[in-house]
Scaffold this motif. Structure first.
Motif, PDB file in Angstrom:
ATOM      1  N   LEU A  49       0.773  -1.105   0.132  1.00 45.93           N
ATOM      2  CA  LEU A  49       0.106  -0.045   0.164  1.00 45.93           C
ATOM      3  C   LEU A  49       0.827   1.151  -0.073  1.00 45.93           C
ATOM      4  N   ILE A  50       0.720   2.232  -1.174  1.00 48.12           N
ATOM      5  CA  ILE A  50       1.522   3.343  -1.225  1.00 48.12           C
ATOM      6  C   ILE A  50       1.121   4.579  -0.687  1.00 48.12           C
ATOM      7  N   SER A  51       1.892   5.380   0.158  1.00 41.03           N
ATOM      8  CA  SER A  51       1.184   6.470   0.639  1.00 41.03           C
ATOM      9  C   SER A  51       2.258   7.696  -0.197  1.00 41.03           C
ATOM     10  N   SER A  52       1.875   8.228  -1.297  1.00 38.65           N
ATOM     11  CA  SER A  52       2.550   9.235  -1.894  1.00 38.65           C
ATOM     12  C   SER A  52       2.775  10.177  -0.975  1.00 38.65           C
ATOM     13  N   THR A  53       2.062  10.884  -0.341  1.00 39.72           N
ATOM     14  CA  THR A  53       2.443  11.822   0.530  1.00 39.72           C
ATOM     15  C   THR A  53       3.594  11.591   1.597  1.00 39.72           C
ATOM     16  N   ALA A  54       3.565  10.551   2.248  1.00 38.65           N
ATOM     17  CA  ALA A  54       4.438  10.573   3.326  1.00 38.65           C
ATOM     18  C   ALA A  54       5.766   9.501   2.285  1.00 38.65           C
ATOM     19  N   ARG A  55       5.391   9.180   1.060  1.00 34.98           N
ATOM     20  CA  ARG A  55       6.639   8.583   0.624  1.00 34.98           C
ATOM     21  C   ARG A  55       7.138   7.366   1.014  1.00 34.98           C
ATOM     22  N   LEU A  56       5.997   6.236   1.463  1.00 38.97           N
ATOM     23  CA  LEU A  56       6.298   5.227   2.239  1.00 38.97           C
ATOM     24  C   LEU A  56       5.443   4.012   1.524  1.00 38.97           C
ATOM     25  N   ALA A  57       5.988   2.694   1.362  1.00 38.56           N
ATOM     26  CA  ALA A  57       5.423   1.566   1.028  1.00 38.56           C
ATOM     27  C   ALA A  57       5.013   0.688   2.076  1.00 38.56           C
ATOM     28  N   PHE A  58       3.808   0.449   2.422  1.00 44.07           N
ATOM     29  CA  PHE A  58       3.349  -0.357   3.556  1.00 44.07           C
ATOM     30  C   PHE A  58       3.376  -1.753   2.776  1.00 44.07           C
ATOM     31  N   PRO A  59       3.751  -3.006   3.413  1.00 43.68           N
ATOM     32  CA  PRO A  59       3.953  -4.294   2.875  1.00 43.68           C
ATOM     33  C   PRO A  59       2.662  -4.931   3.199  1.00 43.68           C
ATOM     34  N   ILE A  60       2.163  -5.883   2.487  1.00 41.89           N
ATOM     35  CA  ILE A  60       1.071  -6.737   2.599  1.00 41.89           C
ATOM     36  C   ILE A  60       1.534  -8.319   2.750  1.00 41.89           C
ATOM     37  N   ARG A  61       1.598  -8.810   3.824  1.00 46.86           N
ATOM     38  CA  ARG A  61       1.992 -10.099   4.056  1.00 46.86           C
ATOM     39  C   ARG A  61       0.983 -11.212   4.279  1.00 46.86           C
ATOM     40  N   ASN A  62       0.813 -12.156   3.561  1.00 47.19           N
ATOM     41  CA  ASN A  62      -0.149 -13.056   3.537  1.00 47.19           C
ATOM     42  C   ASN A  62      -1.624 -12.474   3.814  1.00 47.19           C
ATOM     43  N   GLY A  63      -1.710 -11.463   2.917  1.00 50.94           N
ATOM     44  CA  GLY A  63      -2.889 -10.756   2.740  1.00 50.94           C
ATOM     45  C   GLY A  63      -3.362  -9.549   3.826  1.00 50.94           C
ATOM     46  N   ILE A  64      -2.547  -9.340   4.878  1.00 55.04           N
ATOM     47  CA  ILE A  64      -2.530  -8.697   5.893  1.00 55.04           C
ATOM     48  C   ILE A  64      -1.408  -7.423   5.742  1.00 55.04           C
ATOM     49  N   PRO A  65      -2.160  -6.145   5.493  1.00 57.32           N
ATOM     50  CA  PRO A  65      -1.280  -5.100   5.519  1.00 57.32           C
ATOM     51  C   PRO A  65      -0.942  -4.772   6.787  1.00 57.32           C
ATOM     52  N   ILE A  66       0.468  -4.560   6.687  1.00 52.47           N
ATOM     53  CA  ILE A  66       1.416  -4.067   7.919  1.00 52.47           C
ATOM     54  C   ILE A  66       1.366  -2.650   7.965  1.00 52.47           C
ATOM     55  N   MET A  67       0.599  -2.053   8.825  1.00 48.90           N
ATOM     56  CA  MET A  67       0.504  -0.580   8.877  1.00 48.90           C
ATOM     57  C   MET A  67       1.456   0.230   9.894  1.00 48.90           C
TER      58      MET A  67
END
Length: 68
Positions: free
Chosen positions: A41-59
């Motif tokens: 999941l990409i946050s353009s404003t924060a310039r961060l990419a949050f991983p999705i592991r086994n279908g679960i977003p790691i926020m």
């Protein structure tokens, strides 16, 4: 990186579309973009990419990848 909808051709475990629509960036509270190929999941404003592991977003900002 296009919008939030998860398509049937998404690699890896299926990601719940409704869940993705409800999530916001934990840093900026802004909208996220779903990258099906990268399973992130990409946050353009924060310039961060949050991983999705086994279908679960790691926020967690500590788990996010910084974007160039």
């Amino acid at each position: 990186m296009t919008g939030v909808p998860a398509e049937a051709t998404t690699p890896g475990p299926a990601v719940d579309r409704k869940m993705l629509e409800a999530l916001v960036c934990p840093v900026t509270q802004g909208r996220l973009q779903y990258d099906a190929a990268g399973q992130e999941l990409i946050s353009s404003t924060a310039r961060l990419a949050f991983p999705i592991r086994n279908g679960i977003p790691i926020m967690l900002a500590a788990e996010a990848r910084e974007l160039d």
